[in-house]
Design a protein around this motif. Sequence first.
Motif, PDB file in Angstrom:
ATOM      1  N   THR A 108      -8.877   1.693  -4.416  1.00  0.00           N
ATOM      2  CA  THR A 108      -9.896   2.669  -4.009  1.00  0.00           C
ATOM      3  C   THR A 108     -10.638   3.239  -5.211  1.00  0.00           C
ATOM      4  N   SER A 165      -3.704   0.519   4.316  1.00  0.00           N
ATOM      5  CA  SER A 165      -4.691   0.942   3.331  1.00  0.00           C
ATOM      6  C   SER A 165      -5.668   1.934   3.940  1.00  0.00           C
ATOM      7  N   ASP A 173      -4.359   1.947  -1.520  1.00  0.00           N
ATOM      8  CA  ASP A 173      -4.738   0.561  -1.255  1.00  0.00           C
ATOM      9  C   ASP A 173      -4.029  -0.396  -2.204  1.00  0.00           C
ATOM     10  N   ASN A 174      -4.158  -0.168  -3.494  1.00  0.00           N
ATOM     11  CA  ASN A 174      -3.509  -1.018  -4.488  1.00  0.00           C
ATOM     12  C   ASN A 174      -2.956  -0.137  -5.599  1.00  0.00           C
ATOM     13  N   HIS A 229       0.818  -1.223   0.000  1.00  0.00           N
ATOM     14  CA  HIS A 229       0.000   0.000   0.000  1.00  0.00           C
ATOM     15  C   HIS A 229       0.852   1.274   0.000  1.00  0.00           C
ATOM     16  N   ASP A 246      -4.885   4.277  -8.306  1.00  0.00           N
ATOM     17  CA  ASP A 246      -5.077   3.382  -7.162  1.00  0.00           C
ATOM     18  C   ASP A 246      -6.266   2.473  -7.466  1.00  0.00           C
TER      19      ASP A 246
END
Length: 453
Positions: free
Chosen positions: A210, A169, A191-192, A149, A207
């Motif tokens: 999210t 995250s 988050d990713n 993250h 991202d």
Amino acid sequence: MHVLPQLRKLEEKYADILTVVGVHSAKFTSEKSSENVREAVRRYGIGHPVVNDADFEIWQSYAARAWPTLMFIDPSGKVIGRHEGEFPVDALDEVIDGMIEEHEPSGLFKRGKLDLQPESQSDSDLSFPGKISIDADRDLLVISDSNNHRLLITDLEGKVEGIIGNGESPLATGDTSGVLKALEFDNPLLDNPQGVVIDGDTLYVADAGTHTIVKVSMVAGTAETIAGNGEQSLYRHKGGEALSAPLNSPYDLSLNDGTLYIAMAGFHQLWSMNIAEGTVAPFAGDGGEDIVDDLKDAARLAQPYGIEVSNNAVFFIDSETSSLRVSAIAEEGRVVTLVGKGLFDFGDYDGVGKEALFQHPQGLAVSKDTIYVADSYNNKIKSVAIGSLQVKTVAGSGKSGDMNGFSTIAQFNEPAGIAIAGDRIYVADTNNHKIKIIELNSGEVYPLELTGL
């Protein structure tokens, strides 16, 4: 993968009564490997058991027709419902409530959480790095350390000069929207994180976790959301004001003349963002999942995961069709396929144009007259000559593994990101939790050693 966030909300709410079993029925050859499935379980933080249905036995026994398919089974083992495709979580929540109310009087429910042993995670510095970006003129490398993250800022030799995000995250803080408002770098920010654009002292980040685009100011030391409202849109829409529009799995970015071009994997489209006006809109693809060359608004794409603007054209990777495609920037331009044939046409063959085969590629980088492709499920890096469309293997034996050395024996494990600096290719070797370097002059492949963490 696109329904996991919704499914996770239901698993948490009904933890003592809802049991989820994932059935993995593979489309691609590489996905039939149980070890690759195990890596995917780790990568996406899946907390329920998953069975590898490599021969489609479970798929056929339940007459499944689409990915994903949800089957609802009552306490006696009878199928009482099914749903195909993505779903709004509120609607499914009501359905599950109704099922529980109907079947709890049977006395067959046994409440309580399953005793599961989660898959162990890697203890390496990186965790499933997804994408990598380079500003060679400034000796700057940005690594999307996706499952940690965060972003790592390093020089081209791996010396860490900055970290964006504290490793947590924003979805785990109670604010499930994940929308940021000028937060400092030591907060939960991403988050990713996947594709990143470097624009001077500003970074733009896709991202995927999210469903937002985040702007990072290196001078102010802050990050804020500039597109997406934090909700995953399950329905295609026309865009509009960027902070009001729900997005769906933005995976990669490219910047050209004040416009961000977005590989919007969940919509099967490319989108664009006018940064100055703060608006977003579909750029190419009608939203149907397929491989159809046509005018931009009528063409069909399938989970674009990589994008780069070069020579007044938008090159992109369409992962589900294992293809490399290009779109003109002009409003009335067309989408044209360079490599790739169909949703179920894939393999590993170095040829010319559409006679060549990739297997679920995920990243690309353009350098002069060559496009370099992270051919993820073939565990190779390949090149495509823009003029002749000749496809060649640059590095990778094709066997998944973690071996350094000369390019023909080197091994990767689902490389997803790629960037070019001079005669070096930097590769996000995702399942090996490493960044690797390919020296084009010598053919040597070796890991980037991170220092200063």
